[in-house]
Design a protein around this motif. Structure first.
Motif, PDB file in Angstrom:
ATOM      1  N   LEU A  40      23.314  34.698  39.169  1.00 34.99           N
ATOM      2  CA  LEU A  40      24.431  33.968  38.582  1.00 34.99           C
ATOM      3  C   LEU A  40      24.472  34.312  37.097  1.00 34.99           C
ATOM      4  N   HIS A  41      25.671  34.504  36.588  1.00 34.83           N
ATOM      5  CA  HIS A  41      25.862  34.888  35.193  1.00 34.83           C
ATOM      6  C   HIS A  41      26.551  33.746  34.458  1.00 34.83           C
ATOM      7  N   CYS A  42      25.889  33.248  33.419  1.00 39.00           N
ATOM      8  CA  CYS A  42      26.432  32.128  32.657  1.00 39.00           C
ATOM      9  C   CYS A  42      27.312  32.628  31.511  1.00 39.00           C
ATOM     10  N   TYR A  43      28.174  31.736  31.030  1.00 41.53           N
ATOM     11  CA  TYR A  43      29.038  32.082  29.912  1.00 41.53           C
ATOM     12  C   TYR A  43      28.221  32.479  28.680  1.00 41.53           C
TER      13      TYR A  43
ATOM     14  N   LEU B  73      42.183  46.963  39.630  1.00 42.34           N
ATOM     15  CA  LEU B  73      42.241  46.178  38.398  1.00 42.34           C
ATOM     16  C   LEU B  73      40.840  46.048  37.809  1.00 42.34           C
ATOM     17  N   GLU B  74      40.747  46.077  36.493  1.00 44.20           N
ATOM     18  CA  GLU B  74      39.481  45.818  35.814  1.00 44.20           C
ATOM     19  C   GLU B  74      39.550  44.445  35.168  1.00 44.20           C
ATOM     20  N   ILE B  75      38.488  43.661  35.339  1.00 48.35           N
ATOM     21  CA  ILE B  75      38.430  42.309  34.797  1.00 48.35           C
ATOM     22  C   ILE B  75      37.435  42.275  33.642  1.00 48.35           C
ATOM     23  N   LYS B  76      37.828  41.605  32.574  1.00 46.78           N
ATOM     24  CA  LYS B  76      36.943  41.410  31.439  1.00 46.78           C
ATOM     25  C   LYS B  76      36.568  39.934  31.342  1.00 46.78           C
ATOM     26  N   ILE B  77      35.248  39.673  31.265  1.00 42.22           N
ATOM     27  CA  ILE B  77      34.770  38.323  30.989  1.00 42.22           C
ATOM     28  C   ILE B  77      33.767  38.411  29.842  1.00 42.22           C
ATOM     29  N   GLU B  78      33.554  37.283  29.186  1.00 43.35           N
ATOM     30  CA  GLU B  78      32.689  37.283  28.007  1.00 43.35           C
ATOM     31  C   GLU B  78      31.221  37.522  28.380  1.00 43.35           C
ATOM     32  N   ASN B  79      30.551  38.340  27.559  1.00 42.62           N
ATOM     33  CA  ASN B  79      29.100  38.524  27.621  1.00 42.62           C
ATOM     34  C   ASN B  79      28.594  39.134  28.919  1.00 42.62           C
ATOM     35  N   PHE B  80      29.467  39.874  29.622  1.00 34.12           N
ATOM     36  CA  PHE B  80      29.010  40.536  30.846  1.00 34.12           C
ATOM     37  C   PHE B  80      29.031  42.042  30.622  1.00 34.12           C
ATOM     38  N   THR B  81      27.863  42.670  30.675  1.00 30.40           N
ATOM     39  CA  THR B  81      27.757  44.103  30.402  1.00 30.40           C
ATOM     40  C   THR B  81      26.993  44.857  31.496  1.00 30.40           C
ATOM     41  N   GLU B  82      26.692  44.184  32.597  1.00 29.77           N
ATOM     42  CA  GLU B  82      25.878  44.806  33.647  1.00 29.77           C
ATOM     43  C   GLU B  82      26.599  45.994  34.299  1.00 29.77           C
ATOM     44  N   PHE B  83      27.875  45.850  34.581  1.00 28.90           N
ATOM     45  CA  PHE B  83      28.682  46.920  35.158  1.00 28.90           C
ATOM     46  C   PHE B  83      30.153  46.515  35.031  1.00 28.90           C
ATOM     47  N   GLN B  84      31.048  47.466  35.297  1.00 23.90           N
ATOM     48  CA  GLN B  84      32.475  47.157  35.254  1.00 23.90           C
ATOM     49  C   GLN B  84      32.849  46.237  36.411  1.00 23.90           C
ATOM     50  N   LEU B  85      33.680  45.258  36.107  1.00 24.94           N
ATOM     51  CA  LEU B  85      34.163  44.345  37.137  1.00 24.94           C
ATOM     52  C   LEU B  85      35.509  44.858  37.631  1.00 24.94           C
ATOM     53  N   ILE B  86      35.504  45.508  38.797  1.00 22.89           N
ATOM     54  CA  ILE B  86      36.695  46.142  39.340  1.00 22.89           C
ATOM     55  C   ILE B  86      37.116  45.432  40.623  1.00 22.89           C
ATOM     56  N   VAL B  87      38.379  45.017  40.671  1.00 19.90           N
ATOM     57  CA  VAL B  87      38.919  44.452  41.908  1.00 19.90           C
ATOM     58  C   VAL B  87      39.209  45.609  42.860  1.00 19.90           C
ATOM     59  N   SER B  88      38.551  45.619  44.010  1.00 18.02           N
ATOM     60  CA  SER B  88      38.742  46.717  44.956  1.00 18.02           C
ATOM     61  C   SER B  88      40.194  46.781  45.411  1.00 18.02           C
ATOM     62  N   ARG B  89      40.650  47.968  45.730  1.00 18.44           N
ATOM     63  CA  ARG B  89      42.069  48.177  46.016  1.00 18.44           C
ATOM     64  C   ARG B  89      42.576  47.298  47.151  1.00 18.44           C
ATOM     65  N   GLU B  90      41.777  47.125  48.208  1.00 21.81           N
ATOM     66  CA  GLU B  90      42.223  46.334  49.344  1.00 21.81           C
ATOM     67  C   GLU B  90      42.285  44.842  49.034  1.00 21.81           C
ATOM     68  N   ARG B  91      41.689  44.437  47.891  1.00 25.05           N
ATOM     69  CA  ARG B  91      41.710  43.018  47.534  1.00 25.05           C
ATOM     70  C   ARG B  91      42.702  42.687  46.415  1.00 25.05           C
ATOM     71  N   VAL B  92      43.347  43.689  45.853  1.00 26.23           N
ATOM     72  CA  VAL B  92      44.221  43.454  44.704  1.00 26.23           C
ATOM     73  C   VAL B  92      45.364  42.502  45.048  1.00 26.23           C
ATOM     74  N   LYS B  93      46.005  42.714  46.190  1.00 24.18           N
ATOM     75  CA  LYS B  93      47.130  41.859  46.575  1.00 24.18           C
ATOM     76  C   LYS B  93      46.701  40.402  46.693  1.00 24.18           C
ATOM     77  N   ASP B  94      45.617  40.164  47.424  1.00 22.33           N
ATOM     78  CA  ASP B  94      45.131  38.793  47.600  1.00 22.33           C
ATOM     79  C   ASP B  94      44.646  38.207  46.284  1.00 22.33           C
ATOM     80  N   PHE B  95      44.066  39.043  45.428  1.00 21.68           N
ATOM     81  CA  PHE B  95      43.598  38.576  44.128  1.00 21.68           C
ATOM     82  C   PHE B  95      44.788  38.055  43.295  1.00 21.68           C
ATOM     83  N   LYS B  96      45.892  38.774  43.310  1.00 18.67           N
ATOM     84  CA  LYS B  96      47.076  38.341  42.558  1.00 18.67           C
ATOM     85  C   LYS B  96      47.630  37.036  43.121  1.00 18.67           C
TER      86      LYS B  96
END
Length: 251
Positions: free
Chosen positions: A172-175, A223-246
């Motif tokens: 789990l990653h905290c703010y 889609l790439e998501i940016k959140i604060e203080n997270f540098t472990e890897f890029q947060l990418i919404v997989s293509r098959e999930r983009v529609k549902d994510f929106k």
């Protein structure tokens, strides 16, 4: 045996299709929404069995049968809890609890073959009511316990920006930027977290909507998501999930 799959998550639909293939059952048709299913049923001969996800991208799958009458046997594929499943059993509807187990799938097929059971008289209103009541009663995790050296640390859900998997461990990653390992796989977390606040953007990460700071177009319609203080890897919404994510963002 003629079978169709109605499932809005295409990877899950393909996995079920592969499992059926192992049982020498060919699945030619996969549908992914209420609207698509209604249109298909109105123009095609109905199958022997419908494998039906409950929550589709454009509504509850029960809505299909408000517009279409069918004598097809229905096997629900669901992640809902036991109370809802008992309701389905009372209405003579079979179910497979996600993630689907190969032996349980084979048993469901054998049951159909042995009984040639048909589920033509579905009480749609009753099932919708039971599911809605169950969903409202469901409680979600409000805190997690993490091991920190010789100590146990309680982390409130409001302090968690995301959950992610790395090297076969869930964190789990905290703010604040701190990461804590927990002994819960992402598959179980999906059931335990409030779906209005948390969404699994890919196989490695479940994201808190309140943690999103920026959303950027990425290659291959992702889609790439940016959140604060997270540098472990890029947060990418997989293509098959983009529609549902929106859709999730607009709830």
């Amino acid at each position: 045996m003629d079978i169709i799959i109605i499932e809005d998550e295409k990877p899950a639909a393909r996995r079920l299709q592969r499992m059926l293939t192992k049982l020498d059952i060919e699945t030619k048709t996969m549908l992914h929404s209420v609207a698509e299913a209604i249109d298909w049923f109105n123009g095609h001969e109905h199958p022997d069995i419908i494998f039906l996800d409950i929550q589709l991208s454009d509504g509850l799958s029960f809505e299909i049968f408000e517009h279409v009458k069918t004598d097809s046997a229905i096997i629900f594929t669901t992640a809902y809890d036991e109370y809802a499943l008992k309701a389905f059993k009372l209405n003579s509807i079979d179910y497979l609890l996600k993630p689907i187990d190969e032996e349980e799938l084979e048993a469901a097929i054998k049951k159909f073959r042995n009984t040639q059971h048909q589920n033509g008289n579905i009480d749609v209103k009753e099932l919708r009511s039971l599911l809605t009541q169950t969903n409202h009663q469901k409680s979600y995790k409000t805190r997690f316990t993490a091991q920190v050296g010789q100590h146990l640390k309680l982390v409130d859900i409001s302090d968690i920006a995301c959950f992610y998997s790395e090297n076969k461990t869930t964190y789990l990653h905290c703010y604040t930027g701190r990461n804590y390992p927990i002994e819960v796989p992402l598959e179980k977390l999906e059931e335990d977290l409030d779906p209005e606040k948390f969404y699994r953007i890919n196989r490695k990460c479940i994201l808190n909507i309140n943690a999103i700071r920026d959303i950027i177009s990425y290659t291959n319609s992702r889609l790439e998501i940016k959140i604060e203080n997270f540098t472990e890897f890029q947060l990418i919404v997989s293509r098959e999930r983009v529609k549902d994510f929106k859709i999730w963002l607009d709830q």
